[in-house]
Design a protein around this motif. Structure first.
Motif, PDB file in Angstrom:
ATOM      1  N   GLY A   1       1.442   5.783 -13.841  1.00  0.00           N
ATOM      2  CA  GLY A   1       1.875   5.288 -12.751  1.00  0.00           C
ATOM      3  C   GLY A   1       2.644   6.218 -11.828  1.00  0.00           C
TER       4      GLY A   1
ATOM      5  N   VAL B   1      11.485   4.991  -9.618  1.00  0.00           N
ATOM      6  CA  VAL B   1      10.997   6.457  -9.791  1.00  0.00           C
ATOM      7  C   VAL B   1      11.641   6.883 -10.949  1.00  0.00           C
ATOM      8  CG1 VAL B   1      11.037   8.634  -8.953  1.00  0.00           C
ATOM      9  CG2 VAL B   1      10.484   6.736  -7.403  1.00  0.00           C
TER      10      VAL B   1
ATOM     11  N   THR C   1       0.006   8.180  -3.809  1.00  0.00           N
ATOM     12  CA  THR C   1       0.136   7.230  -2.691  1.00  0.00           C
ATOM     13  C   THR C   1       1.391   7.718  -1.826  1.00  0.00           C
ATOM     14  OG1 THR C   1       1.371   5.759  -4.300  1.00  0.00           O
ATOM     15  CG2 THR C   1      -0.778   5.413  -3.612  1.00  0.00           C
ATOM     16  N   LEU C   2       2.477   8.205  -2.484  1.00  0.00           N
ATOM     17  CA  LEU C   2       3.739   8.647  -1.709  1.00  0.00           C
ATOM     18  C   LEU C   2       3.126   9.855  -0.743  1.00  0.00           C
ATOM     19  CD1 LEU C   2       6.694   8.845  -1.482  1.00  0.00           C
ATOM     20  CD2 LEU C   2       6.856  10.643  -3.094  1.00  0.00           C
TER      21      LEU C   2
ATOM     22  N   SER D   1      -4.324   4.676   0.381  1.00  0.00           N
ATOM     23  CA  SER D   1      -3.236   4.351  -0.456  1.00  0.00           C
ATOM     24  C   SER D   1      -3.388   2.991  -1.117  1.00  0.00           C
ATOM     25  CB  SER D   1      -1.838   4.816  -0.010  1.00  0.00           C
ATOM     26  OG  SER D   1      -1.216   4.290   1.004  1.00  0.00           O
TER      27      SER D   1
ATOM     28  N   GLY E   1      -4.007   2.092  -5.065  1.00  0.00           N
ATOM     29  CA  GLY E   1      -3.148   1.256  -5.834  1.00  0.00           C
ATOM     30  C   GLY E   1      -3.782  -0.093  -6.273  1.00  0.00           C
TER      31      GLY E   1
ATOM     32  N   PHE F   1       1.850   6.943  -8.183  1.00  0.00           N
ATOM     33  CA  PHE F   1       3.017   6.934  -7.043  1.00  0.00           C
ATOM     34  C   PHE F   1       3.156   8.230  -6.455  1.00  0.00           C
ATOM     35  CE2 PHE F   1       7.407   7.797  -6.377  1.00  0.00           C
ATOM     36  CZ  PHE F   1       7.773   6.639  -5.487  1.00  0.00           C
TER      37      PHE F   1
ATOM     38  N   THR G   1      13.893   1.575  -5.285  1.00  0.00           N
ATOM     39  CA  THR G   1      12.881   2.434  -5.155  1.00  0.00           C
ATOM     40  C   THR G   1      13.124   3.704  -6.018  1.00  0.00           C
ATOM     41  OG1 THR G   1      12.476   2.094  -3.118  1.00  0.00           O
ATOM     42  CG2 THR G   1      11.395   3.745  -3.940  1.00  0.00           C
TER      43      THR G   1
END
Lengths: 456, 285
Positions: A430, A183, A437-438, A374, A378, A434, A179
């Motif tokens: 992206g 990131v 949704t995070l 979320s 996505g 990200f 992850t």
């Protein structure tokens, strides 16, 4: 290197070491002196100590073997080729590797290539033999030392427990590090993009028109808002479909359905979750879109076959099992005593659900809802196929739109040049996705956890 | 059962009979003349293929307390839950026989279960307040049944019910705080207030004190004694002392059979059945 040989070697050492540790510790045990740990733990400990260094050697080879062979190939190529830029030397290296592997290459083989290939072949054979031998030697050596450690008071059980703990930690670290890596790569590439386009133009721009990289870097317009609007609109339509249907399904399954019905219906609904999204995509394209268009025409509304509405409705259907399954679990957590209390006061089933069950389960349902949102944000394949790919700010859901995910697909398919903003913008998109949704997931998890605490 | 517990039980039986002689002798004759509120005739209950109750017949007299006692799994709670058809919510449960409330058949297909449950309130083993405010907990029933025409009426019902459940003084300053924040005993009295708020005729209590400490239990028992003036109460209890303290009549269940039913003092001092004798003297159960 033959991986079967490696596996066999490791297995032999594993078994041997375990047996050694086991029998050695058993021989040590006397009526006066009891072993601290059972022989099985001594065996495991010796086995771990023996195999771990060998594994380390193999891991190092896996990490650096490629670099080593590459250096070897370059050394074997003619000097004038080695000075060429990467675009020439990379295919050359690839050709040598293929000759060495025996698969052959397209086109005429140059004499120097054959020579380099044969050299590489020899190099590989020698290297793998060396590595294998080194691994075996290390294993034997560490087996010797591990055997010497076996003693009556050796706390083998505690050590094995600790090592198992480390192993499990390492496994979970893989997910966390991945992850983190994702990131970081997003952040760095996005930062490169922002050297071409200012963040203000990106985040607040209302026109999306990146042009093509051949027309020159930085000449397009990269406004995020049309894409974000498309994403939000499709997700909103999806939730508009999925939430009522999913929630009602969950209420039916958890409160009304007899066990036999439930045991049949729940798995069937969950099959929906197993359908690949690309299949939903052509379901939208071939069935739902034309149906909506003709239905719209019948009542005099202009609906395109590929539109926000088509994509949203099909995405909603895809999300139904997600919401119904999560909400069902949450509704079933509402204590039976509370439902009985309400029914005992003369409330009907539906009054009980409305006034007691749903309020009690609300935080959990909100959590499920946010997780579903979320997912909707996505989701890619359905919108790629059915939303029409038209990045303009439009309020009418019957018109085609484009979303963030679709645009990422567009920017990264075909010829890419990762030095141009046309490709790099995908990373900025992206990253935006990200972060969105995070935050949704964090909010959902927080709310679900609050809810769990309430009934324990 | 250990020796110690046995002597305790014996001591309890002494005090029980003393208590009954003091308190109940006068009223027992009166009880026999009271009208019957609930009648059960030959009630059989099945959970799937397993029969839980066998031909139970009992009368619940008006404005008094009847206690159902017996060892665990004897069917006393099952019987209690038949009276307001709470067993309907259990999958595979089947009730045969006849139960009448004021002469009306409770299991008549035409009867409105909702109305029945408004007339026969219930208090459960574990206090189960809703995750709402104290006020909303009590107002829940009246709101559902439309008992209050306006806000003032509703407030009056809530306050009266809380007063009847002897809880008002303790919670009057925090009516809008969550009911789940109260102590166990207060929660149980809140549940009683919630049941009272719909003005039921009968209140069923399923081991209402089993989750409470002795002080909270004493308060609830006192409350049950007060409520007797206005309501018919059926209580399931594991504690024979409790049955002796709060009830006028007692029914003893064993293995799904109603062994004996009669005035409490008689059940505890001169039971006619050997099994009742054994149970109340602590020889089994």
């Amino acid at each position: 290197m033959n991986s079967l040989t490696v596996a066999a070697l490791l297995l032999v050492f594993l078994g041997l070491a375990y047996q050694q540790g086991w029998s050695l510790s058993r021989r040590l045990a006397t009526p006066e002196g009891r072993l601290h740990s059972r022989p099985a733990y001594h065996g495991s400990l010796v086995a771990i100590w023996t195999v771990a260094p060998a594994l380390l050697i193999l891991a190092l080879w896996a990490l650096f073997g490629n670099t080593a062979s590459r250096a070897f190939i370059i050394a074997n190529l003619p000097a004038e080729l080695a000075d060429q830029p990467a675009s020439v030397i990379e295919p050359a290296i690839q050709r040598v590797r293929q000759i060495a592997s025996g698969f052959g290459v397209a086109g005429d083989v140059q004499p120097y290539e054959t020579a380099a290939g044969q050299a590489l072949r020899q190099f590989q054979v020698i290297m793998s033999a060396t590595v294998l031998a080194a691994a075996a030697a290390f294993a034997a050596l560490s087996l010797y030392f591990a055997r010497r450690r076996v003693a009556l008071r050796l706390q083998a059980r505690n050590e094995v427990e600790r090592l198992v703990g480390y192993l499990l930690l390492a496994c979970s670290a893989v997910a966390v590090l991945t992850t983190l890596g994702i990131v970081l790569s997003l952040v760095f590439e996005a930062a490169r993009f922002f050297t071409f386009v200012s963040p203000a133009d990106f985040f607040f721009g209302t026109v999306w028109n990146p042009r093509f990289s051949t027309t020159g870097a930085g000449s397009g317009q990269y406004g995020l808002l049309p894409l974000l609007w498309g994403t939000v609109m499709v997700a909103a339509i999806a939730m508009f479909v999925a939430l009522p249907i999913g929630l009602m399904t969950a209420i039916y399954l958890s409160q009304y359905a007899r066990p036999r019905v439930r045991n049949f219906v729940k798995p069937v609904i969950e099959i929906l979750a197993g359908i690949p999204t690309i299949v939903y995509g052509f379901f939208a394209l071939v069935t739902v879109g034309p149906f909506l268009a003709s239905a719209g025409a019948a009542v005099g509304i202009d609906i395109r076959a590929t539109s926000a509405l088509t994509a949203g409705i099909v995405m909603g259907i895809m999300i139904i099992p997600f919401i119904s399954s999560l909400s069902d679990d949450i509704l079933r957590q509402v204590p039976r005593a509370m439902i009985d209390g309400s029914i005992g006061l003369g409330a009907t089933r539906s009054e009980t659900i409305k006034r007691v069950v749903l309020p009690a389960a609300l935080p959990g349902i909100v959590g499920a809802f946010l997780l579903a949102v979320s997912r909707a944000i996505g989701e890619t394949m359905i919108v790629v196929l059915a939303a029409g790919n038209s990045p303009f700010l439009r309020a009418n859901p019957g018109e085609p739109i484009s979303t963030v995910t679709v645009t990422i697909v567009n920017q990264l398919t075909g010829d890419q040049d990762f030095a141009s903003p046309q490709s790099l913008v995908a990373f900025a998109l992206g990253l935006t996705l990200f972060v969105m949704t995070l935050f949704l997931n964090m909010a959902a998890l927080y709310i679900v956890r609050r809810f769990r605490e309430q009934y324990e | 059962m250990t020796h110690n517990q046995e002597t305790d039980t014996a001591a309890m039986n002494m005090s029980t009979s003393q208590f009954i002689e003091d308190q109940v002798t006068g009223s027992s004759r009166q009880l026999n003349e009271m009208k019957t509120r609930v009648t059960a005739r030959d009630v059989n209950v099945f959970y799937g293929a397993k029969q839980a109750l066998f031909d139970v017949s009992v009368n619940v007299p008006d404005k008094s307390v009847i206690a159902f006692i017996g060892p665990s799994g004897c069917g006393k709670s099952t019987f209690l839950r038949c009276l307001n058809r709470m067993n309907d919510t259990i999958e595979g449960c089947r009730v045969e026989g006849e139960i009448r409330l004021d002469g009306q058949d409770v299991y008549d297909p035409k009867i409105d279960v909702v109305e029945l449950r408004a007339r026969v309130g219930m208090v459960f083993q574990k206090p189960n307040p809703f995750p709402k405010s104290i006020f909303e907990n009590v107002a829940y029933g009246p709101k559902i049944h439309g008992l209050a025409s306006n806000k003032t009426d509703l407030e009056e019902i809530v306050v009266t019910s809380l007063k009847k459940a002897s809880l008002f003084e303790e919670v009057k300053d925090r009516l809008h705080e969550p009911g789940t924040g109260l102590s166990g005993g207060q929660q149980q009295r809140l549940c009683i207030a919630r049941a009272i708020a719909v003005s039921p005729e009968v209140i069923l209590m399923d081991e209402p004190c089993s989750a409470l400490d002795p002080i909270a239990t004493a308060k609830i028992e006192e409350l049950i004694d007060e409520l007797r003036a206005n309501f018919t109460i059926a209580i399931v209890t594991h504690s024979m002392q409790q049955a002796a303290r709060v009830s006028q009549r007692t029914a003893f269940f064993h293995l799904g059979v109603l062994v004996e039913e009669g005035p409490t003092e008689q059940i505890f001092t001169a039971p006619s059945d050997k099994r009742t004798q054994d149970y109340v003297t602590g020889r089994f159960g």
